[in-house]
Scaffold this motif. Sequence first.
Motif, short mmCIF file in Angstrom:
data_model
loop_
_atom_site.label_atom_id
_atom_site.label_comp_id
_atom_site.label_asym_id
_atom_site.label_seq_id
_atom_site.Cartn_x
_atom_site.Cartn_y
_atom_site.Cartn_z
N GLY A 1 0.81 -1.21 0.00
CA GLY A 1 0.00 0.00 0.00
C GLY A 1 0.85 1.26 0.00
N LEU A 2 1.91 1.28 0.80
CA LEU A 2 2.82 2.42 0.82
C LEU A 2 3.49 2.60 -0.53
N SER A 3 3.92 1.51 -1.17
CA SER A 3 4.59 1.60 -2.46
C SER A 3 3.64 2.13 -3.53
N LEU A 4 2.40 1.66 -3.53
CA LEU A 4 1.43 2.14 -4.51
C LEU A 4 1.11 3.62 -4.31
N LEU A 5 1.00 4.04 -3.06
CA LEU A 5 0.74 5.45 -2.78
C LEU A 5 1.90 6.32 -3.25
N GLY A 6 3.12 5.84 -3.05
CA GLY A 6 4.27 6.56 -3.56
C GLY A 6 4.29 6.63 -5.08
N LEU B 1 10.55 5.54 -0.03
CA LEU B 1 9.16 5.78 -0.42
C LEU B 1 8.58 7.00 0.29
N LEU B 2 8.93 7.17 1.56
CA LEU B 2 8.43 8.33 2.30
C LEU B 2 8.96 9.64 1.71
N VAL B 3 10.26 9.66 1.41
CA VAL B 3 10.85 10.88 0.87
C VAL B 3 10.25 11.22 -0.49
N MET B 4 10.17 10.22 -1.37
CA MET B 4 9.63 10.46 -2.70
C MET B 4 8.16 10.86 -2.64
#
Length: 304
Positions: free
Chosen positions: A103-108, A181-184
Motif C-alpha cells: 500500500g505504501l509503495s502504490l501510494l508513492g 518511499l516516504l521521501v519520494m
Amino acid sequence: MSHPIMSRSKDEGFVFSIIILTLTELVGLVGLVGNGIILGLLSSRIHRNNFSIYFLDLASADFLFLCCHLVIVIPETLQQHFSFPHYVYDSLLALRFFFYTVGLSLLGAISMEQCAATLWPSCYHRHRPPHTSAIVCALLWALCLLLHFLSYGTCGELSGGNAGIVCSQIGLARVALLCFLLVMMCVSSLVLLLRVECGSQRRWPQQFYLITLFSVLTFLFCGLPFGIYRLSLNWMKIPPHYYCLSILMACVNSSAKPPIYLCVGKLRRLRFREPFKAVLLRALGDEEELGEGGEILDTGPVEV
C-alpha cells in the motif's frame, strides 16, 4: 500477595487494550466495507484512466491488510489472555506487513506519477506507455513479495528469528525502502501541491491531487507509526501505549481512503442525494460518464 498499585496498573492496561481492540475492530469493519465497495466499482472500469489500476490495487492492498489486521490484533492486544497457534500468528504477521508495504509503495507511485503529469503534461501524455500502470503495480507487488519472503522466510519470524549478517542487511533494506518511499512521496506531493496552487494553468484534474494529498497526509499521521513500530521492533523496546495506538492508527489509515474519495467527489456539488458510484467516478476523473444531473452514462470502454 500482589501489590495493589501493580494490580491496579494491570487492570488499567487491560481496559486500555480492550478499548483499543474494540475501536480497531469497528474501524476495520467499516474499512472492509468501504474498500470492498471501491473494488466492486473499479473492477468494471479498470481501463478508464491511467490511475484506475493504481486505485484498484491500493484498495486491494488495504482490504487484505485489514483482513489480516482484524484477526492478528486480537492475540497481539490480549497476549496474556488469549492463545493463538504460533505458525498462524507468524504467517499473519508476515502477510499484514507485506500488504502494508504494498500500500505504501502504490501510494508513492501514484504521487510520483501525478507529479510528473502535472510538471510535464505534454510529454507525459505523449510518451507514457499505454500499460505503465499495470507494469508498475506488478513490479511493486513482486518487489515487496521478494523482500518479505527474504525477510520473513529466511531470517524472520517464520524461521524462528535466526540472527546474522544477511538478516541485518535485509532489515536495513526494508528500512531503506520505507525511507525512500516516504521521501519520494512527500517531495512529489509537495511539488504537486505547489505547482497546482501557484501555477497559472491547471491542466490536471484537481480531484486527483486532492485525493493524493489527503491520502499522503493520512498515511503520515496514521500509517507511519505502525511502520516505525514494526521496523524497530527487533532493535528497541516499544512502549505498550505507542504499540496499541499504532495498530489503531494503521487501521484508520487503511479505512480512510473511501471516505476521502467520497468527500473529494462531493466538492462544489449542491446535490446531497447522489449515487456513491457517481461520486466515485467524479473523484477519479471519469466525469465524461456522468450526465448533467449526475446520472451514470454507459459510454463503453475508454482507451488509455
